[in-house]
Design an enzyme around this catalytic site. Structure first.
Site, mmCIF file in Angstrom:
data_model
loop_
_atom_site.group_PDB
_atom_site.id
_atom_site.type_symbol
_atom_site.label_atom_id
_atom_site.label_comp_id
_atom_site.label_asym_id
_atom_site.label_seq_id
_atom_site.Cartn_x
_atom_site.Cartn_y
_atom_site.Cartn_z
ATOM 1 N N LYS A 118 0.835 -1.217 0.000
ATOM 2 C CA LYS A 118 0.000 0.000 0.000
ATOM 3 C C LYS A 118 0.867 1.265 0.000
ATOM 4 O O LYS A 118 0.693 2.151 -0.829
ATOM 5 C CB LYS A 118 -0.946 0.019 1.216
ATOM 6 N N ARG A 154 -10.899 -0.293 8.257
ATOM 7 C CA ARG A 154 -10.373 -1.647 8.468
ATOM 8 C C ARG A 154 -11.387 -2.549 9.158
ATOM 9 O O ARG A 154 -11.043 -3.659 9.571
ATOM 10 C CB ARG A 154 -9.113 -1.588 9.326
ATOM 11 N N ARG A 208 11.580 -5.181 5.230
ATOM 12 C CA ARG A 208 11.305 -3.754 4.981
ATOM 13 C C ARG A 208 12.221 -2.857 5.828
ATOM 14 O O ARG A 208 12.483 -3.120 6.998
ATOM 15 C CB ARG A 208 9.856 -3.435 5.322
ATOM 16 N N ARG A 251 10.425 -0.892 11.513
ATOM 17 C CA ARG A 251 9.277 -0.652 12.387
ATOM 18 C C ARG A 251 9.230 -1.691 13.501
ATOM 19 O O ARG A 251 9.554 -2.850 13.279
ATOM 20 C CB ARG A 251 7.979 -0.720 11.567
HETATM 21 P P1 AP5 Z 1 4.749 -1.490 1.910
HETATM 22 O O1 AP5 Z 1 4.398 -0.713 0.705
HETATM 23 O O2 AP5 Z 1 5.446 -0.810 3.030
HETATM 24 O O3 AP5 Z 1 3.435 -2.259 2.443
HETATM 25 P P2 AP5 Z 1 2.109 -1.742 3.178
HETATM 26 O O4 AP5 Z 1 0.967 -2.439 2.548
HETATM 27 O O5 AP5 Z 1 2.102 -0.248 3.216
HETATM 28 O O6 AP5 Z 1 2.383 -2.355 4.599
HETATM 29 P P3 AP5 Z 1 2.133 -1.841 6.080
HETATM 30 O O7 AP5 Z 1 2.847 -2.818 6.963
HETATM 31 O O8 AP5 Z 1 2.476 -0.403 6.249
HETATM 32 O O9 AP5 Z 1 0.607 -2.044 6.228
HETATM 33 P P4 AP5 Z 1 -0.168 -2.212 7.550
HETATM 34 O O10 AP5 Z 1 -1.554 -2.119 7.078
HETATM 35 O O11 AP5 Z 1 0.173 -3.414 8.332
HETATM 36 O O12 AP5 Z 1 0.386 -1.033 8.448
HETATM 37 P P5 AP5 Z 1 -0.171 0.391 8.831
HETATM 38 O O13 AP5 Z 1 0.983 1.274 9.009
HETATM 39 O O14 AP5 Z 1 -1.261 0.825 7.931
HETATM 40 O O15 AP5 Z 1 5.595 -2.743 1.423
HETATM 41 C C1 AP5 Z 1 6.116 -3.674 2.352
HETATM 42 C C2 AP5 Z 1 7.494 -4.159 1.892
HETATM 43 O O16 AP5 Z 1 7.336 -4.912 0.690
HETATM 44 C C3 AP5 Z 1 8.443 -3.008 1.547
HETATM 45 O O17 AP5 Z 1 9.737 -3.337 1.973
HETATM 46 C C4 AP5 Z 1 8.384 -2.881 0.018
HETATM 47 O O18 AP5 Z 1 9.605 -2.427 -0.545
HETATM 48 C C5 AP5 Z 1 8.065 -4.315 -0.394
HETATM 49 N N1 AP5 Z 1 7.189 -4.378 -1.565
HETATM 50 C C6 AP5 Z 1 6.113 -3.586 -1.852
HETATM 51 N N2 AP5 Z 1 5.553 -3.955 -3.024
HETATM 52 C C7 AP5 Z 1 6.276 -4.994 -3.483
HETATM 53 C C8 AP5 Z 1 6.199 -5.804 -4.661
HETATM 54 N N3 AP5 Z 1 5.254 -5.614 -5.584
HETATM 55 N N4 AP5 Z 1 7.097 -6.782 -4.808
HETATM 56 C C9 AP5 Z 1 8.089 -7.007 -3.864
HETATM 57 N N5 AP5 Z 1 8.226 -6.263 -2.739
HETATM 58 C C10 AP5 Z 1 7.314 -5.275 -2.549
HETATM 59 O O19 AP5 Z 1 -0.842 0.089 10.247
HETATM 60 C C11 AP5 Z 1 -0.036 -0.205 11.369
HETATM 61 C C12 AP5 Z 1 -0.903 -0.412 12.600
HETATM 62 O O20 AP5 Z 1 -1.661 0.786 12.881
HETATM 63 C C13 AP5 Z 1 -1.978 -1.499 12.490
HETATM 64 O O21 AP5 Z 1 -1.447 -2.777 12.777
HETATM 65 C C14 AP5 Z 1 -2.989 -1.030 13.542
HETATM 66 O O22 AP5 Z 1 -2.547 -1.341 14.833
HETATM 67 C C15 AP5 Z 1 -2.943 0.476 13.375
HETATM 68 N N6 AP5 Z 1 -3.949 0.947 12.424
HETATM 69 C C16 AP5 Z 1 -3.723 1.445 11.165
HETATM 70 N N7 AP5 Z 1 -4.871 1.781 10.573
HETATM 71 C C17 AP5 Z 1 -5.856 1.521 11.475
HETATM 72 C C18 AP5 Z 1 -7.284 1.639 11.456
HETATM 73 N N8 AP5 Z 1 -7.939 2.106 10.377
HETATM 74 N N9 AP5 Z 1 -7.971 1.247 12.551
HETATM 75 C C19 AP5 Z 1 -7.343 0.779 13.633
HETATM 76 N N10 AP5 Z 1 -5.999 0.624 13.726
HETATM 77 C C20 AP5 Z 1 -5.271 0.994 12.660
#
Ligand code: AP5
Length: 265
Positions: free
Chosen positions: A49, A125, A160, A188
């Site tokens: 994402k 979510r 990552r 992270r």
């Molecule tokens: P990356 O692009 O960083 O992936 P991402 O989908 O953004 O992953 P996140 O871990 O940030 O998503 P998440 O939903 O768990 O975390 P968030 O911060 O939103 O890519 C990942 C890796 O893969 C990178 O190294 C990249 O280079 C590589 N990559 C990318 N594309 C690739 C490809 N095509 N091929 C190969 N490699 C690739 O949320 C964190 C926490 O916040 C949650 O756990 C929760 O506790 C809280 N939270 C967030 N939103 C909410 C909500 N709405 N409600 C309640 N709690 C929430």
């Protein structure tokens, strides 16, 4: 005979379906804009994402609202919201709605978002989060769901690395960082195998209910392709959404560059 002649920039020029020339209000920059396109992007942890959002905002000039990033900032700054969120994030489960929902609603009400359109990353979510914005009449033009099988996600999470200076996202196998930034890269605290599995389970338990709200605008994206190939698919979906929402914008973006052009009314 021509009634009036005006000089407009290519961005202002367009035609109606009839082929008649028309003009639209001037834009402040030559960057391609998409009026008020509203996009949600969803997918499991490490589905890509954040990687794709960086490319989308670069090309489409939408305001990126990453709920994960906002929450991490709140935690870092020790705010009341951050203190409540910290433990949930550490465990890889959802932060309670009372913290998240108002945060998102107030960000979506800000002027930049209204003018440029939005790219909402990581919200909703859960069914209750979707319901909360449905009640406000907030709906996307496009809901992107990046699909990656669970077994690929752990490798992506643990590999990552983030650049705290530029915000760039790297991977130690799939997107190597340039040598000059390696020493400052960070990982992270929730990017461990155990926490990744909890985050994936949380996603899988909720995604069906969320998608149920947006079936009419859903576009599933194969996230196992290369980052550039994924972006090509996303671009195609965005272009389609733009054409649907604003055929004139779609026309203007395809016009060859020129310093100025003349249209007649
Ligand atoms: P990356 O692009 O960083 O992936 P991402 O989908 O953004 O992953 P996140 O871990 O940030 O998503 P998440 O939903 O768990 O975390 P968030 O911060 O939103 O890519 C990942 C890796 O893969 C990178 O190294 C990249 O280079 C590589 N990559 C990318 N594309 C690739 C490809 N095509 N091929 C190969 N490699 C690739 O949320 C964190 C926490 O916040 C949650 O756990 C929760 O506790 C809280 N939270 C967030 N939103 C909410 C909500 N709405 N409600 C309640 N709690 C929430």
């Amino acid at each position: 005979m021509l009634a009036q002649q005006r000089v407009v920039t290519p961005r202002q020029q367009g035609t109606f379906r009839s082929g008649k020339a028309c003009v639209r209000p001037a834009r402040r920059s030559s960057v391609r804009t998409t009026a008020t396109l509203k996009v949600m992007i969803s997918g499991a942890p490490a589905a890509g994402k954040g990687t794709q959002c960086a490319k989308i905002i670069d090309k489409y000039n939408l305001v990126h609202i990453s709920v994960g990033d906002i929450l991490r900032d709140e935690v870092k700054n020790g705010t009341a919201a951050g203190k409540k969120a910290k433990d949930y994030m550490e465990r890889g489960v959802l932060v309670p709605d009372e913290v998240v929902v108002e945060m998102v609603k107030s960000r979506l009400a800000q002027d930049d978002v209204k003018m440029q359109g939005w790219l909402l990353d990581g919200y909703p979510r859960s069914a209750s989060q979707a319901e909360a914005i449905e009640k406000e009449g907030i709906r996307p033009d496009l809901f992107l769901l990046i699909q990656v099988p669970d077994e690929l996600l752990v490798e992506r999470v643990v590999g990552r690395r983030l650049d705290p200076v530029t915000g760039a996202i790297y991977h130690m196998k799939y997107k190597l960082p340039p040598p000059e930034v390696v020493d400052r890269l960070q990982q992270r605290s929730d990017d461990t195998e155990d926490k990744c599995r909890v985050r994936v389970a949380t996603h899988n338990a909720n995604v069906g209910a969320v998608v149920g709200y947006y079936k009419d605008v859903l576009r599933e994206i194969d996230g196992t392709k290369s980052m550039d190939a994924v972006f090509e698919d996303i671009s195609a979906a965005l272009d389609e959404a733009i054409t649907k929402k604003d055929p004139l914008e779609a026309y203007c973006k395809d016009q060859p560059a020129a310093d100025e052009c003349r249209v007649y009314e």
